[in-house]
Scaffold this motif. Sequence first.
Motif, mmCIF file in Angstrom:
data_model
loop_
_atom_site.group_PDB
_atom_site.id
_atom_site.type_symbol
_atom_site.label_atom_id
_atom_site.label_comp_id
_atom_site.label_asym_id
_atom_site.label_seq_id
_atom_site.Cartn_x
_atom_site.Cartn_y
_atom_site.Cartn_z
ATOM 1 N N ASP A 1 55.354 41.715 54.544
ATOM 2 C CA ASP A 1 56.735 41.486 54.947
ATOM 3 C C ASP A 1 56.809 41.100 56.424
ATOM 4 O O ASP A 1 55.845 40.572 56.978
ATOM 5 C CB ASP A 1 57.610 42.698 54.615
ATOM 6 C CG ASP A 1 57.120 43.974 55.277
ATOM 7 O OD1 ASP A 1 56.354 43.904 56.261
ATOM 8 O OD2 ASP A 1 57.509 45.064 54.821
ATOM 9 N N PHE B 1 59.470 32.124 48.015
ATOM 10 C CA PHE B 1 59.491 33.431 48.653
ATOM 11 C C PHE B 1 60.933 33.916 48.763
ATOM 12 O O PHE B 1 61.821 33.157 49.173
ATOM 13 C CB PHE B 1 58.884 33.356 50.056
ATOM 14 C CG PHE B 1 57.421 33.006 50.072
ATOM 15 C CD1 PHE B 1 56.456 34.000 50.218
ATOM 16 C CD2 PHE B 1 56.999 31.693 49.944
ATOM 17 C CE1 PHE B 1 55.104 33.681 50.229
ATOM 18 C CE2 PHE B 1 55.648 31.371 49.956
ATOM 19 C CZ PHE B 1 54.698 32.368 50.092
ATOM 20 N N GLY C 1 51.269 27.333 52.016
ATOM 21 C CA GLY C 1 52.263 28.002 52.842
ATOM 22 C C GLY C 1 53.102 27.089 53.701
ATOM 23 O O GLY C 1 53.900 27.566 54.520
ATOM 24 N N LEU D 1 51.586 39.557 49.528
ATOM 25 C CA LEU D 1 52.492 39.101 50.580
ATOM 26 C C LEU D 1 52.841 40.259 51.490
ATOM 27 O O LEU D 1 53.234 41.331 51.015
ATOM 28 C CB LEU D 1 53.769 38.539 49.952
ATOM 29 C CG LEU D 1 54.955 38.268 50.882
ATOM 30 C CD1 LEU D 1 54.642 37.101 51.809
ATOM 31 C CD2 LEU D 1 56.226 37.995 50.074
ATOM 32 N N ARG E 1 52.120 36.086 56.483
ATOM 33 C CA ARG E 1 50.843 35.693 55.905
ATOM 34 C C ARG E 1 50.716 36.195 54.466
ATOM 35 O O ARG E 1 51.324 37.201 54.072
ATOM 36 C CB ARG E 1 49.716 36.284 56.756
ATOM 37 C CG ARG E 1 48.326 35.767 56.470
ATOM 38 C CD ARG E 1 47.290 36.558 57.254
ATOM 39 N NE ARG E 1 47.531 36.608 58.692
ATOM 40 C CZ ARG E 1 46.893 35.863 59.591
ATOM 41 N NH1 ARG E 1 45.977 34.993 59.185
ATOM 42 N NH2 ARG E 1 47.150 35.994 60.874
ATOM 43 N N VAL E 2 49.915 35.498 53.682
ATOM 44 C CA VAL E 2 49.538 35.901 52.333
ATOM 45 C C VAL E 2 48.035 36.135 52.319
ATOM 46 O O VAL E 2 47.262 35.347 52.889
ATOM 47 C CB VAL E 2 49.935 34.831 51.297
ATOM 48 C CG1 VAL E 2 49.324 35.137 49.932
ATOM 49 C CG2 VAL E 2 51.454 34.733 51.190
ATOM 50 N N PRO F 1 60.041 38.084 54.367
ATOM 51 C CA PRO F 1 59.711 37.813 52.965
ATOM 52 C C PRO F 1 59.306 39.091 52.242
ATOM 53 O O PRO F 1 58.445 39.832 52.706
ATOM 54 C CB PRO F 1 58.542 36.832 53.064
ATOM 55 C CG PRO F 1 57.875 37.179 54.366
ATOM 56 C CD PRO F 1 58.982 37.625 55.287
ATOM 57 N N TYR G 1 55.091 27.725 45.766
ATOM 58 C CA TYR G 1 55.565 29.106 45.827
ATOM 59 C C TYR G 1 57.015 29.152 46.297
ATOM 60 O O TYR G 1 57.438 28.348 47.135
ATOM 61 C CB TYR G 1 54.715 29.934 46.802
ATOM 62 C CG TYR G 1 53.283 30.114 46.393
ATOM 63 C CD1 TYR G 1 52.902 31.122 45.506
ATOM 64 C CD2 TYR G 1 52.287 29.280 46.901
ATOM 65 C CE1 TYR G 1 51.579 31.293 45.140
ATOM 66 C CE2 TYR G 1 50.954 29.442 46.535
ATOM 67 C CZ TYR G 1 50.609 30.444 45.648
ATOM 68 O OH TYR G 1 49.300 30.604 45.283
ATOM 69 N N PHE H 1 57.621 37.030 46.084
ATOM 70 C CA PHE H 1 57.229 35.635 45.905
ATOM 71 C C PHE H 1 56.700 35.413 44.501
ATOM 72 O O PHE H 1 56.243 36.339 43.834
ATOM 73 C CB PHE H 1 56.238 35.166 46.969
ATOM 74 C CG PHE H 1 54.804 35.628 46.854
ATOM 75 C CD1 PHE H 1 53.764 34.716 46.983
ATOM 76 C CD2 PHE H 1 54.475 36.968 46.668
ATOM 77 C CE1 PHE H 1 52.431 35.118 46.923
ATOM 78 C CE2 PHE H 1 53.151 37.386 46.611
ATOM 79 C CZ PHE H 1 52.128 36.454 46.737
#
Length: 408
Positions: free
Chosen positions: A85, A181, A196, A83, A100-101, A168, A179, A171
Amino acid sequence: MRNPRCLSVLSILVAQACADQNPRPDVELVGIAVLPAESFVPGPTSGQFIEPANGVTPPFDGRQPVQGFSAVIRTRRGTLLGLVDNGFGAKENSADFVLRVYELRPDFRTADEGSGDLTIRSAFVLRDPERHIPFPIVADADDYPGSDIPVDVRIRRNRWLTGADFDPESFRQVGDGTYYFGDEFGPFLLHTDSTGRLLEPPIPLPGVRSPQSPLLGDDVPNLPPSGGFEGMALAADGSGLRPLLEKPLVGAEPVLFGYTFDLATGAYLHADAEAATYRYALDELGVAVAEFVRWVGADHLTIERDGAEGLEAKFKRVFRVDLSAVGGAGELTKHEVVDLLDIADPHDLGGAGTGRFSFPFETVESIVVLDDSTVGIVNDNNYPFSLGRHVDTGDPDDTEFILLRVHR
């Protein structure tokens, strides 16, 4: 082939190695993989609200930097997800940074094999197509906040979340595959599906108010900026989340409060800010706890750090806390596991030739447990601002993913 950028500052390593003449013999570096600082994915133009730093001149046309990893988890399928930030470190300068992940694919350099390369692919973007968020976000506006620059059409059309909406920092994947976060701006919990997509409105922390919260109104904040959910553990039985504040409440002693969020009821088990489940006392040199994860059984790991980098860094340590042995008010007793500024490197994976390895970054924010005796640690490189490793060349920090062999 050894990556020459892994450790370009021998002086850092020597200085840190000499700082402790009695290092723990039972923790050692067993793997390392590096993602170069200059790593991008296609996307909306970013960096339009930051200044040049460390030889990097923004903006990044049609690109998003892959940086700022604040949490890494291993999914139930065994993949590693990272993840990022809010982007460039502030709500005001990150409106064009998409939350984004990524899937992380490290080929760790070990004593026997591995290239030392860390590659990534975009896994998913956080978004709110069903308009669960009860306050305006960047995707609702024509122009980015405080500017006359039009919001990228993809952000608006997809209602992608940006670094001006949330920050974020943690998570976890829960039993149903969704999920949660942990955010710093509210602080909020954000609940999304496996792609997401936000499933419900942001969940505020009762009694705690950040100065960056969009719900603050006329209330007085009782949390310092960037003091929200940096770390968040998942209960061993999967029944709840244990988010831990990164910084103490305003005016309080140097103790961090941790809370319990029950997944069955979708509610916190406290009524006010002082009714914390856990209390974590900071070291004299510690300014924040950047991670909180379950290790084995009731044992959990934290990263406690100072706010310095490079040769100025003095305190970056991993501690173990046992949640089955707490004081009457939830006080946690911590036990040092490793000093990240002085790690045994018997296989010279860092390339310094000293037998020691240092992780001298300002923000070290991710721990991922790979097995009972192996943990991975990843820095948040704050691209392009942080300069903890390459102080001799002035190049911005890379993302480094290290493996430590740790014995309980």
